[in-house]
Motif scaffolding. Structure first.
Motif, PDB file in Angstrom:
ATOM      1  N   ALA A 103      10.146 -50.240  83.806  1.00  0.00           N
ATOM      2  CA  ALA A 103      10.616 -50.387  82.421  1.00  0.00           C
ATOM      3  C   ALA A 103      11.720 -49.383  82.115  1.00  0.00           C
ATOM      4  N   LEU A 129       6.140 -47.869  73.987  1.00  0.00           N
ATOM      5  CA  LEU A 129       5.852 -48.054  75.417  1.00  0.00           C
ATOM      6  C   LEU A 129       5.893 -46.744  76.204  1.00  0.00           C
ATOM      7  N   ARG A 132       3.852 -46.900  79.266  1.00  0.00           N
ATOM      8  CA  ARG A 132       4.072 -48.029  80.186  1.00  0.00           C
ATOM      9  C   ARG A 132       5.436 -47.966  80.875  1.00  0.00           C
ATOM     10  N   ASN A 135       5.817 -48.815  84.592  1.00  0.00           N
ATOM     11  CA  ASN A 135       5.330 -50.125  85.035  1.00  0.00           C
ATOM     12  C   ASN A 135       6.494 -51.061  85.325  1.00  0.00           C
ATOM     13  N   LEU A 140       3.499 -55.955  82.947  1.00  0.00           N
ATOM     14  CA  LEU A 140       3.561 -55.890  81.493  1.00  0.00           C
ATOM     15  C   LEU A 140       3.296 -57.257  80.874  1.00  0.00           C
ATOM     16  N   SER A 141       2.729 -57.268  79.689  1.00  0.00           N
ATOM     17  CA  SER A 141       2.538 -58.524  78.952  1.00  0.00           C
ATOM     18  C   SER A 141       3.886 -59.036  78.444  1.00  0.00           C
ATOM     19  N   GLU A 144       5.155 -56.794  75.727  1.00  0.00           N
ATOM     20  CA  GLU A 144       5.658 -55.525  76.252  1.00  0.00           C
ATOM     21  C   GLU A 144       7.014 -55.709  76.921  1.00  0.00           C
ATOM     22  N   GLN A 145       7.186 -56.821  77.625  1.00  0.00           N
ATOM     23  CA  GLN A 145       8.485 -57.084  78.251  1.00  0.00           C
ATOM     24  C   GLN A 145       9.575 -57.261  77.184  1.00  0.00           C
ATOM     25  N   ARG A 147       9.559 -55.848  74.312  1.00  0.00           N
ATOM     26  CA  ARG A 147       9.812 -54.493  73.807  1.00  0.00           C
ATOM     27  C   ARG A 147      10.778 -53.738  74.735  1.00  0.00           C
ATOM     28  N   VAL A 148      10.610 -53.933  76.030  1.00  0.00           N
ATOM     29  CA  VAL A 148      11.550 -53.312  76.984  1.00  0.00           C
ATOM     30  C   VAL A 148      12.953 -53.852  76.747  1.00  0.00           C
ATOM     31  N   THR A 174       1.698 -61.523  68.731  1.00  0.00           N
ATOM     32  CA  THR A 174       2.689 -60.718  69.446  1.00  0.00           C
ATOM     33  C   THR A 174       4.064 -60.922  68.831  1.00  0.00           C
TER      34      THR A 174
END
Length: 234
Positions: A103, A129, A132, A135, A140-141, A144-145, A147-148, A174
């Protein structure tokens, strides 16, 4: 407040076989600096064409497009490349992360190519994050992806954040979390955030709503009391 984004009589045609399609037809609108703006309309209404032209990924056939007083519609290819690199942050429906980078490495990729980047680790912490960042995307969910991908856009320290259906690949809860993050980013950093969507419910959270229909602006609404994301249902 001032007109930060300005479209003046912008037209864009595409050639499909022998037929000429007007993706945008004489489009004019403005967005003020620091606003959270939602551009809404059905598929084929011209929303993504507008986003691509403002983002320097496509050019208009006529009219003028300005960002922060600069005429984007008059830039050559090299100038457009610099513009995309330094001034615009992109968030798409699909995350477009490099799978064999962590990430933080994905975010660093963006920060390495611009003039005044933000620290990758700090931006990942801002989007929640910090635990994370080492990772890989596969660990990642979906949320989360995304968010990256938002952190990657913000790390460039752009003038504007352009988001094309940013919740389209996410489940309901989400998706709401991502919209909250985008709205918080707008409020806390003062960045102008533009979200394109076909979801009318999302318009309630915007400062400005621009409705598109058949390649043109059908109406524009200034919302003096945006609704908090948690109160929006769809």
């Amino acid at each position: 407040m001032k007109d930060y984004v300005l479209f003046e009589k912008v037209t864009k045609h595409y050639q499909v076989g022998e037929q000429t399609i007007a993706a945008t037809d004489n489009v004019s609108f403005s967005i003020e600096e620091g606003e959270f703006c939602v551009i809404v309309g059905p598929s084929g209404a011209g929303k993504t064409t507008v986003l691509n032209m403002l983002g320097g990924m496509d050019s208009c056939d006529s009219g003028t497009i300005r960002l922060d007083g600069r005429d984007i519609s008059g830039l050559n290819e090299k100038q457009l490349t610099d513009y995309r690199r330094h001034d615009v942050g992109f968030v798409f429906q699909f995350y477009n992360l490099v799978q064999n980078l962590t990430a933080v490495e994905n975010v660093e990729l963006a920060s390495e190519i611009c003039r005044n980047p933000q620290d990758a680790k700090e931006v990942l912490a801002q989007v929640g994050l910090s635990e994370r960042m080492l990772n890989f995307p596969a660990q990642l969910s979906g949320g989360e992806q995304q968010r990256v991908s938002i952190a990657r856009a913000l790390a460039k320290n752009p003038k504007i954040l352009l988001c094309d259906e940013p919740t389209g690949a996410l489940d309901y809860n989400t998706g709401k979390n991502i919209l909250q993050l985008l709205q918080d980013t707008c409020r806390q950093t003062g960045k102008t955030v533009i979200v394109i969507t076909h979801n009318l419910a999302i318009t309630q959270m915007a400062d400005r709503v621009i409705h598109f229909k058949n390649g043109a602006v059908s109406k524009m609404i200034i919302n003096s009391t945006p609704v908090p994301v948690e109160r929006i249902e769809w």
